[in-house]
Design a protein around this motif. Structure first.
Motif, PDB file in Angstrom:
ATOM      1  N   ASN A  38       0.849  -1.195   0.000  1.00 58.80           N
ATOM      2  CA  ASN A  38       0.000   0.000   0.000  1.00 58.80           C
ATOM      3  C   ASN A  38       0.884   1.244   0.000  1.00 58.80           C
ATOM      4  O   ASN A  38       2.114   1.160   0.111  1.00 58.80           O
ATOM      5  N   ARG A  40       1.279   3.646   2.180  1.00 57.37           N
ATOM      6  CA  ARG A  40       2.009   3.925   3.418  1.00 57.37           C
ATOM      7  C   ARG A  40       3.293   3.107   3.490  1.00 57.37           C
ATOM      8  O   ARG A  40       4.362   3.624   3.850  1.00 57.37           O
ATOM      9  N   ASP A  62      -5.196   2.386   1.844  1.00 62.58           N
ATOM     10  CA  ASP A  62      -4.551   3.210   2.871  1.00 62.58           C
ATOM     11  C   ASP A  62      -4.132   4.564   2.324  1.00 62.58           C
ATOM     12  O   ASP A  62      -4.711   5.585   2.649  1.00 62.58           O
TER      13      ASP A  62
END
Length: 212
Positions: A38, A40, A62
């Protein structure tokens, strides 16, 4: 021995990550140093690993790819981000341009084109496929835009090749401060705020030929 290009693969689909790792692994000059599922994770890995290139999916949970690209540009400015997409919206692509992406590839890009694009991105070159060009052209074309001078086009051509301001100055036999001044005028005329967006806008308007 020349060091291999270090690549981070960011995509939320395991099959895609595995496929990319396999294709890149066939190029002896490329090493996949990490994966992210993701946005992040992509930011954290890019900051920690400092790869040469991040292959970034646009649509991830995310934090999306465009937002992650902007964060990487701020926190790890030397890392180049190459966007991987299927057929996302023009809006997503323009957001990624504004976030500092080096270029765009479709996920079905053939292996040789993929590895060539990674090498080009690592050199700081802007990578655009014809399909990606068509998707952003309507957003970046502006018939009322001011015309660039011959010198400004020369500067922009060198920017598209990945040269730094100092290198452009040496090529054109002008000072680095003069190069910066030209770039500021180019940004204003094209309505952009960074080098990558300037190159992509110039390509979309036909000022520069697409880099493939």
């Amino acid at each position: 021995m020349t060091a291999r290009l270090r690549v981070l693969v960011a995509d939320d689909h395991p099959v895609v990550r595995e496929g990319l790792r396999g294709m890149l692994g066939l190029d002896g000059a490329i090493e996949v140093v990490g994966e992210a599922t993701n946005g992040r994770e992509a930011i954290a890995a890019a900051v920690a690993l400092r790869p040469d290139v991040v292959l970034m999916d646009l649509r991830m949970p995310d934090i999306d790819g465009a937002t992650a690209t902007a964060s990487i540009a701020r926190q790890a400015p030397g890392v180049k981000v190459l966007i991987l997409t299927t057929y996302d919206s023009d809006h997503d692509i323009v957001r990624a341009v504004e976030s500092g992406a080096t270029g765009f590839l479709l996920k079905d890009t053939p292996r040789k084109e993929l590895t060539a694009a990674v090498h080009a991105a690592a050199r700081g070159e802007t990578v655009l496929t014809p399909v990606m060009m068509n998707k952003i052209v309507n957003h970046l074309r502006s018939p009322q835009a001011e015309t660039l001078t011959t010198r400004e086009v020369q500067v922009l051509r060198f920017v598209a090749r990945g040269l730094s301001n100092a290198e452009i100055g040496r090529e054109l036999t002008i000072g680095e401060a003069t190069v910066k001044s030209h770039l500021l005028k180019i940004f204003t005329k094209l309505g952009v705020s960074d080098r990558t967006a300037a190159v992509m806008t110039a390509m979309a308007r036909g000022i520069l030929p697409p880099v493939r």
